[in-house]
Design an enzyme around this catalytic site. Structure first.
Site, PDB file in Angstrom:
ATOM      1  N   ARG A 121       0.808  -1.240   0.000  1.00 42.84           N
ATOM      2  CA  ARG A 121       0.000   0.000   0.000  1.00 42.84           C
ATOM      3  C   ARG A 121       0.833   1.279   0.000  1.00 42.84           C
ATOM      4  NH1 ARG A 121      -3.059  -3.111   3.697  1.00 42.84           N
ATOM      5  NH2 ARG A 121      -4.793  -4.093   2.597  1.00 42.84           N
ATOM      6  N   LYS A 143       2.728  11.689 -10.679  1.00 42.26           N
ATOM      7  CA  LYS A 143       1.797  10.881 -11.486  1.00 42.26           C
ATOM      8  C   LYS A 143       2.514   9.595 -11.865  1.00 42.26           C
ATOM      9  CE  LYS A 143      -1.228  14.217 -13.740  1.00 42.26           C
ATOM     10  NZ  LYS A 143      -1.644  14.793 -15.033  1.00 42.26           N
ATOM     11  N   GLU A 185       8.623  19.614 -24.223  1.00 44.52           N
ATOM     12  CA  GLU A 185       8.004  19.836 -22.902  1.00 44.52           C
ATOM     13  C   GLU A 185       8.612  21.067 -22.235  1.00 44.52           C
ATOM     14  OE1 GLU A 185       5.370  18.256 -21.961  1.00 44.52           O
ATOM     15  OE2 GLU A 185       5.385  16.237 -22.814  1.00 44.52           O
ATOM     16  N   LYS A 227       6.989  23.448 -12.956  1.00 47.66           N
ATOM     17  CA  LYS A 227       6.131  22.289 -12.655  1.00 47.66           C
ATOM     18  C   LYS A 227       5.942  22.139 -11.152  1.00 47.66           C
ATOM     19  CE  LYS A 227       4.699  17.723 -13.600  1.00 47.66           C
ATOM     20  NZ  LYS A 227       4.723  16.548 -14.428  1.00 47.66           N
ATOM     21  N   GLU A 237      -4.620  17.648  -9.673  1.00 44.53           N
ATOM     22  CA  GLU A 237      -5.195  18.136 -10.935  1.00 44.53           C
ATOM     23  C   GLU A 237      -6.689  18.431 -10.831  1.00 44.53           C
ATOM     24  OE1 GLU A 237      -3.388  16.500 -14.512  1.00 44.53           O
ATOM     25  OE2 GLU A 237      -5.290  16.784 -15.552  1.00 44.53           O
ATOM     26  N   ARG A 241      -3.367  22.355 -12.673  1.00 44.15           N
ATOM     27  CA  ARG A 241      -2.404  21.366 -13.176  1.00 44.15           C
ATOM     28  C   ARG A 241      -2.772  20.901 -14.590  1.00 44.15           C
ATOM     29  NH1 ARG A 241       0.608  16.327 -10.012  1.00 44.15           N
ATOM     30  NH2 ARG A 241       1.703  15.583 -11.868  1.00 44.15           N
ATOM     31  N   ASN A 245      -1.227  20.082 -19.654  1.00 39.71           N
ATOM     32  CA  ASN A 245      -1.613  19.258 -20.807  1.00 39.71           C
ATOM     33  C   ASN A 245      -1.790  20.079 -22.085  1.00 39.71           C
ATOM     34  OD1 ASN A 245      -1.763  16.627 -19.612  1.00 39.71           O
ATOM     35  ND2 ASN A 245      -3.452  17.441 -18.403  1.00 39.71           N
ATOM     36  N   HIS A 248      -1.564  18.452 -25.406  1.00 41.19           N
ATOM     37  CA  HIS A 248      -1.564  17.010 -25.189  1.00 41.19           C
ATOM     38  C   HIS A 248      -2.833  16.320 -25.711  1.00 41.19           C
ATOM     39  CE1 HIS A 248       1.946  17.929 -22.871  1.00 41.19           C
ATOM     40  NE2 HIS A 248       2.087  16.701 -22.431  1.00 41.19           N
ATOM     41  N   HIS A 252      -2.011  13.408 -27.930  1.00 39.85           N
ATOM     42  CA  HIS A 252      -2.369  12.006 -27.644  1.00 39.85           C
ATOM     43  C   HIS A 252      -3.158  11.414 -28.802  1.00 39.85           C
ATOM     44  CE1 HIS A 252      -1.878  12.549 -23.017  1.00 39.85           C
ATOM     45  NE2 HIS A 252      -0.779  12.105 -23.578  1.00 39.85           N
ATOM     46  N   HIS A 265       6.307  10.944 -27.972  1.00 37.28           N
ATOM     47  CA  HIS A 265       5.345  11.761 -27.227  1.00 37.28           C
ATOM     48  C   HIS A 265       5.654  13.264 -27.382  1.00 37.28           C
ATOM     49  CE1 HIS A 265       2.663  12.958 -24.004  1.00 37.28           C
ATOM     50  NE2 HIS A 265       3.680  13.576 -23.414  1.00 37.28           N
TER      51      HIS A 265
HETATM   52  P1  NAD Z   1      11.394   6.469 -22.419  1.00 35.98           P
HETATM   53  O1  NAD Z   1      11.382   6.234 -20.977  1.00 35.98           O
HETATM   54  O2  NAD Z   1      10.841   5.413 -23.313  1.00 35.98           O
HETATM   55  O3  NAD Z   1      12.886   6.815 -22.878  1.00 35.98           O
HETATM   56  C1  NAD Z   1      13.139   7.084 -24.232  1.00 35.98           C
HETATM   57  C2  NAD Z   1      14.250   6.169 -24.784  1.00 35.98           C
HETATM   58  O4  NAD Z   1      15.517   6.659 -24.344  1.00 35.98           O
HETATM   59  C3  NAD Z   1      14.177   4.731 -24.318  1.00 35.98           C
HETATM   60  O5  NAD Z   1      14.583   3.893 -25.359  1.00 35.98           O
HETATM   61  C4  NAD Z   1      15.182   4.696 -23.171  1.00 35.98           C
HETATM   62  O6  NAD Z   1      15.690   3.411 -22.912  1.00 35.98           O
HETATM   63  C5  NAD Z   1      16.248   5.597 -23.711  1.00 35.98           C
HETATM   64  N1  NAD Z   1      17.089   6.249 -22.729  1.00 35.98           N
HETATM   65  C6  NAD Z   1      16.734   6.759 -21.533  1.00 35.98           C
HETATM   66  N2  NAD Z   1      17.738   7.418 -20.988  1.00 35.98           N
HETATM   67  C7  NAD Z   1      18.789   7.300 -21.823  1.00 35.98           C
HETATM   68  C8  NAD Z   1      20.112   7.796 -21.804  1.00 35.98           C
HETATM   69  N3  NAD Z   1      20.533   8.597 -20.841  1.00 35.98           N
HETATM   70  N4  NAD Z   1      20.920   7.462 -22.816  1.00 35.98           N
HETATM   71  C9  NAD Z   1      20.470   6.692 -23.843  1.00 35.98           C
HETATM   72  N5  NAD Z   1      19.221   6.232 -23.944  1.00 35.98           N
HETATM   73  C10 NAD Z   1      18.388   6.545 -22.935  1.00 35.98           C
HETATM   74  O7  NAD Z   1      10.601   7.823 -22.792  1.00 35.98           O
HETATM   75  P2  NAD Z   1      10.473   9.244 -22.087  1.00 35.98           P
HETATM   76  O8  NAD Z   1      10.273  10.187 -23.193  1.00 35.98           O
HETATM   77  O9  NAD Z   1      11.532   9.488 -21.104  1.00 35.98           O
HETATM   78  O10 NAD Z   1       9.114   9.101 -21.258  1.00 35.98           O
HETATM   79  C11 NAD Z   1       7.896   8.840 -21.896  1.00 35.98           C
HETATM   80  C12 NAD Z   1       6.937   8.285 -20.873  1.00 35.98           C
HETATM   81  O11 NAD Z   1       6.733   9.261 -19.849  1.00 35.98           O
HETATM   82  C13 NAD Z   1       5.574   7.940 -21.420  1.00 35.98           C
HETATM   83  O12 NAD Z   1       5.174   6.687 -20.931  1.00 35.98           O
HETATM   84  C14 NAD Z   1       4.668   9.034 -20.862  1.00 35.98           C
HETATM   85  O13 NAD Z   1       3.336   8.586 -20.657  1.00 35.98           O
HETATM   86  C15 NAD Z   1       5.339   9.325 -19.560  1.00 35.98           C
HETATM   87  N6  NAD Z   1       5.087  10.673 -19.027  1.00 35.98           N
HETATM   88  C16 NAD Z   1       4.691  10.750 -17.730  1.00 35.98           C
HETATM   89  C17 NAD Z   1       4.472  11.987 -17.152  1.00 35.98           C
HETATM   90  C18 NAD Z   1       4.114  12.075 -15.701  1.00 35.98           C
HETATM   91  O14 NAD Z   1       3.768  13.174 -15.233  1.00 35.98           O
HETATM   92  N7  NAD Z   1       4.195  10.995 -14.967  1.00 35.98           N
HETATM   93  C19 NAD Z   1       4.646  13.158 -17.906  1.00 35.98           C
HETATM   94  C20 NAD Z   1       5.052  13.045 -19.229  1.00 35.98           C
HETATM   95  C21 NAD Z   1       5.275  11.789 -19.782  1.00 35.98           C
HETATM   96  N1  GLY Z   2       2.548  15.812 -17.306  1.00 37.52           N
HETATM   97  C1  GLY Z   2       1.390  16.369 -16.737  1.00 37.52           C
HETATM   98  C2  GLY Z   2       1.369  16.394 -15.242  1.00 37.52           C
HETATM   99  O1  GLY Z   2       2.278  15.982 -14.583  1.00 37.52           O
HETATM  100  O2  GLY Z   2       0.414  16.823 -14.699  1.00 37.52           O
END
Ligand code: NAD
Ligand code: GLY
Length: 359
Positions: A121, A143, A185, A227, A237, A241, A245, A248, A252, A265
């Site tokens: 939990r 998130k 972003e 942020k 949110e 917050r 988006n 987005h 999306h 993305h």
């Molecule tokens: P990702 O985690 O897939 O990383 C992108 C690529 O880069 C992958 O192939 C990874 O292995 C590689 N990589 C990572 N670090 C590296 C490094 N230092 N050197 C070489 N390669 C490296 O993608 P991302 O763009 O980091 O994240 C996208 C995800 O984040 C999505 O799932 C999205 O939904 C999520 N997201 C979440 C929030 C949130 O608030 N929680 C906000 C925006 C996006």
């Molecule tokens: N990426 C949107 C949020 O964190 O609210």
């Protein structure tokens, strides 16, 4: 090593630091104290771990620790992968005082954070973002979640990390396309609330493209500060917050209709922000010149500004499934111009169609 840039996400008892700097992963003396108990599980993936895992593991001497390496990619942000994390925690004998360290991009951060929210939990976790997108966005704000076949991020929880440790040296190995996607972003923070930051990004576009350490550090710090302030005011949110988006809902829909993996993305968000800006002009909310300025900045940063050819009706159908919609009505984040985003309920679908079809 110089002192890291340090910020705080102010959430009362659950406040936590964001450290941004070069060489932080290997600087266990700085961050080891955020791990409270005796057990730690590092979650990473097959791409990031060979590059950076030993730096983290060497700081964990004296703890009972293990590492779980998942396959790379959004396709693995699933309940099955969360199940693998739970199995690793069980093998480790992790109790409520255990900590998960998420070493990777947003996929690993969202997934490991979700597992941390669920295990017994809720246990502690630390974000160690290694992509620009994760440093400026996904690692901050709590998130967490996984995808289902029915859609992205449909299962999740708000669960704040104990710290965000952004070692900017890791960005040197990030592929160019992933790096640029993170810049989208960064631009978003200027677009929604900080016109001066957008001017600064324009003035430093060459340095950003060259990954200049000083300029990049400042861009990450200013993004995280924006942020953190929004999250501190509206953690769950309920209001402001949602401005994060911007672009987005369009983005999306583009990702879904183009097929996951076609557009990153951040690329979809770049195109989506421009569509939101153009829609704002079309319905008379904002000057058209602001959309043009946004377009030229995105172009300078090497981001796409037009989508691949896609069917507008399918895009609109995907937009109707957005989590922000209420009672079947489209709610979009639009702007009144650079730095002035707001939530707009009930946007006319005919105007959205015009923007989607204008290519
Ligand atoms: P990702 O985690 O897939 O990383 C992108 C690529 O880069 C992958 O192939 C990874 O292995 C590689 N990589 C990572 N670090 C590296 C490094 N230092 N050197 C070489 N390669 C490296 O993608 P991302 O763009 O980091 O994240 C996208 C995800 O984040 C999505 O799932 C999205 O939904 C999520 N997201 C979440 C929030 C949130 O608030 N929680 C906000 C925006 C996006
Ligand atoms: N990426 C949107 C949020 O964190 O609210």
């Amino acid at each position: 090593m110089s002192a890291p840039r340090t910020l705080e996400v102010d959430l009362g008892e659950r406040s936590y630091p964001i450290w941004i700097g070069e060489g932080l992963l290997a600087d266990g003396a700085r961050w080891r104290g955020v791990i409270g108990g005796t057990h730690a599980l590092v979650v990473s993936n097959a791409t990031v771990a060979p590059l950076y895992l030993t730096r983290v593991e060497s700081a964990l001497n004296g703890l009972r620790h293990a590492s779980l390496l998942l396959p790379d990619g959004e396709a693995h942000k699933t309940l099955d992968s969360a199940g693998e994390i739970f199995a690793s925690l069980a093998r480790l004998g992790a109790s409520r005082d255990a900590t998960i360290l998420a070493l990777g991009g947003g996929v690993i951060g969202d997934l490991a954070g979700f597992a941390a929210a669920c295990w017994m939990r809720g246990i502690a976790f630390v974000q160690m973002p290694t992509t620009l997108l994760a440093m400026v966005d996904s690692s901050v704000g709590g998130k967490t979640g996984v995808n289902l076949p029915a859609g992205k991020n449909l299962v999740g929880a708000f669960h704040q990390p104990r710290a965000v440790i952004a070692d900017t040296t890791t960005l040197a190995t990030l592929p160019a396309r992933e790096y640029r996607a993170g810049l989208a972003e960064v631009v978003k923070y200027g677009a929604i609330a900080d016109a001066a930051f957008l001017d600064w990004l324009q003035a430093h576009a060459d340095a950003l493209n060259a990954r200049d350490a000083q300029v990049l550090g400042e861009a990450i710090e200013r993004s995280c500060a924006s942020k953190a302030a929004i999250v501190a005011r509206d953690e769950h949110e309920l209001g402001e917050r949602a401005l994060l988006n911007f672009g987005h809902t369009f983005g999306h829909a583009l990702e879904t209709v183009a097929g996951y993996g076609t557009l990153l993305h951040g690329e979809a968000v770049a195109i989506g922000m421009l569509q939101a800006a153009r829609l704002s002009s079309l319905i008379g909310r904002a000057p058209a010149e602001d959309a043009q300025r946004l377009e030229s900045l995105l172009r300078e940063l090497g981001l796409p500004v037009a989508p691949p050819p896609l069917d507008s009706e399918r895009l609109l159908a995907a937009m109707r499934l957005d989590k922000k919609n209420i009672g079947g009505r489209l709610r979009l984040i639009l702007w009144r111009g650079i730095g002035q985003a707001d939530i707009v309920p009930d946007v006319e679908e005919s105007a959205i169609r015009s923007v989607l079809g204008a290519y």
